[in-house]
Design a protein around this motif. Structure first.
Motif, short mmCIF file in Angstrom:
data_model
loop_
_atom_site.label_atom_id
_atom_site.label_comp_id
_atom_site.label_asym_id
_atom_site.label_seq_id
_atom_site.Cartn_x
_atom_site.Cartn_y
_atom_site.Cartn_z
N THR A 90 -18.18 -35.11 -37.92
CA THR A 90 -17.81 -35.24 -36.50
C THR A 90 -18.81 -34.59 -35.55
O THR A 90 -18.60 -34.60 -34.35
CB THR A 90 -16.42 -34.65 -36.23
OG1 THR A 90 -16.45 -33.30 -36.68
CG2 THR A 90 -15.34 -35.42 -36.94
N LEU A 135 -17.41 -28.88 -25.25
CA LEU A 135 -18.31 -28.00 -24.50
C LEU A 135 -19.25 -27.30 -25.48
O LEU A 135 -19.00 -27.30 -26.68
CB LEU A 135 -17.47 -26.94 -23.76
CG LEU A 135 -16.26 -27.48 -22.97
CD1 LEU A 135 -15.44 -26.32 -22.43
CD2 LEU A 135 -16.72 -28.39 -21.84
N SER A 188 -10.27 -30.71 -37.82
CA SER A 188 -11.30 -30.90 -36.81
C SER A 188 -10.67 -30.87 -35.42
O SER A 188 -9.48 -31.17 -35.25
CB SER A 188 -11.92 -32.29 -37.05
OG SER A 188 -12.66 -32.70 -35.94
C1 LIG Z 1 -19.93 -30.22 -31.36
S1 LIG Z 1 -18.21 -30.05 -31.55
C2 LIG Z 1 -18.13 -30.04 -33.27
C3 LIG Z 1 -16.83 -30.57 -33.77
C4 LIG Z 1 -16.54 -30.12 -35.17
N1 LIG Z 1 -17.47 -30.72 -36.10
C5 LIG Z 1 -15.12 -30.51 -35.53
O1 LIG Z 1 -14.91 -31.29 -36.44
O2 LIG Z 1 -14.20 -29.96 -34.89
C6 LIG Z 1 -17.94 -28.39 -31.14
C7 LIG Z 1 -17.11 -28.28 -29.88
O3 LIG Z 1 -15.76 -28.67 -30.14
C8 LIG Z 1 -14.86 -27.85 -29.41
N2 LIG Z 1 -14.10 -27.03 -30.35
C9 LIG Z 1 -14.40 -26.78 -31.63
N3 LIG Z 1 -13.50 -25.96 -32.18
C10 LIG Z 1 -12.60 -25.69 -31.22
C11 LIG Z 1 -11.43 -24.92 -31.17
N4 LIG Z 1 -11.02 -24.23 -32.24
N5 LIG Z 1 -10.74 -24.86 -30.01
C12 LIG Z 1 -11.16 -25.54 -28.92
N6 LIG Z 1 -12.25 -26.29 -28.90
C13 LIG Z 1 -12.97 -26.37 -30.03
C14 LIG Z 1 -15.71 -26.92 -28.52
O4 LIG Z 1 -15.87 -27.54 -27.26
C15 LIG Z 1 -16.99 -26.85 -29.36
O5 LIG Z 1 -18.09 -26.44 -28.64
#
Ligand SMILES: C[S@@+](CC[C@H](N)C(=O)[O-])C[C@H]1O[C@@H](n2cnc3c(N)ncnc32)[C@H](O)[C@@H]1O
Length: 233
Positions: A85, A158, A110
């Protein structure tokens, strides 16, 4: 063999399959620049007997350390959330396949599924956008508008340490028409301290520790409305 292993969003979310893959691997790498480091790498090493090396963004994106290792020996690459993802990890899988390296993906919780904690139906989200802290991609407005035009919610990811209130502010600066739009701020999804609250873009609101993301609310049904009302912030 290349094992792409998801660590989920909080400590303890790596699956039994993920632990087994790590045990089977002769070498393991991990990256924590796309998300917060929520696991103890040392504990994982102790549990599985496999040494884990943390890699910087440059090492993951510009060098082929992971693929070169996987060509020679069973290698695991540990990533936060689900392995497919984040664009970088998706590309690694793609390049591995092109190079003829066998891959196994071990999925994990995720943000793309945990966003359901907002009460917004995951089936009703449109294109996801990413809002970085240091610039404002024009495509963001375009994607939000498209989602809006068919009543879909928009997940706004973000940068990992980007505060949700600052990001909400920036969204309004990028597109004034978003002022007053209802959104849900999600903080630390899956952690015990997780918080979800309904906010209005452009209004000031308090936030806690990152990671944060925002869901811009599209067209809702009765059940989604009741769920949204249940958030006490
Ligand atoms: C580039 S994405 C990656 C997603 C990750 N591979 C997944 O499967 O959740 C990372 C972003 O997802 C959001 N994110 C990830 N974990 C989070 C959490 N525990 N709570 C809120 N937002 C989260 C934030 O905005 C963070 O900077």
């Amino acid at each position: 063999m290349l094992y792409l292993v998801g660590l989920g969003l909080d400590d303890g979310e790596i699956t039994q399959k993920g632990l087994k893959a790590l045990e089977n691997a002769e070498k393991a790498y991990a990256e924590f620049y796309t998300n917060t480091e929520t696991v103890s790498v040392e504990e994982l090493e102790e549990k599985t007997g496999t040494e884990i090396e943390k890699l910087s963004r440059e090492k993951v994106e510009q060098e082929d350390i992971i693929l070169e290792s996987a060509e020679e020996k069973d290698t695991a690459f540990l990533v936060s959330g689900d392995p497919l993802t984040a664009t970088t990890h998706y590309e690694i899988k793609h390049r591995a396949v092109q190079r003829g390296i066998e891959t196994t993906v071990v999925h994990a919780p995720s943000i793309f599924t945990s966003i359901a904690e907002t009460g917004l139906n995951v089936y009703k989200f449109g294109r996801t956008v990413t809002l970085p802290e240091d610039f404002a991609p024009e495509s963001i407005t375009e994607h939000i508008e498209k989602n809006d035009s068919i009543g879909l919610h928009t997940l706004v990811l973000l940068d990992i340490n980007y505060d949700g209130s600052k990001a909400a502010d920036k969204l309004v600066k990028i597109d004034e028409s978003l002022e007053g739009r209802r959104a849900v701020l999600v903080e630390r999804a899956n952690a015990d301290s997780m918080n979800a609250k309904v906010i209005e873009l452009g209004e000031e609101f308090e936030t806690g520790e990152t990671p944060h993301c925002l869901a811009i609310v599209g067209k809702t049904d009765h059940m989604e409305e009741e769920f949204l009302e249940s958030h006490d912030g």
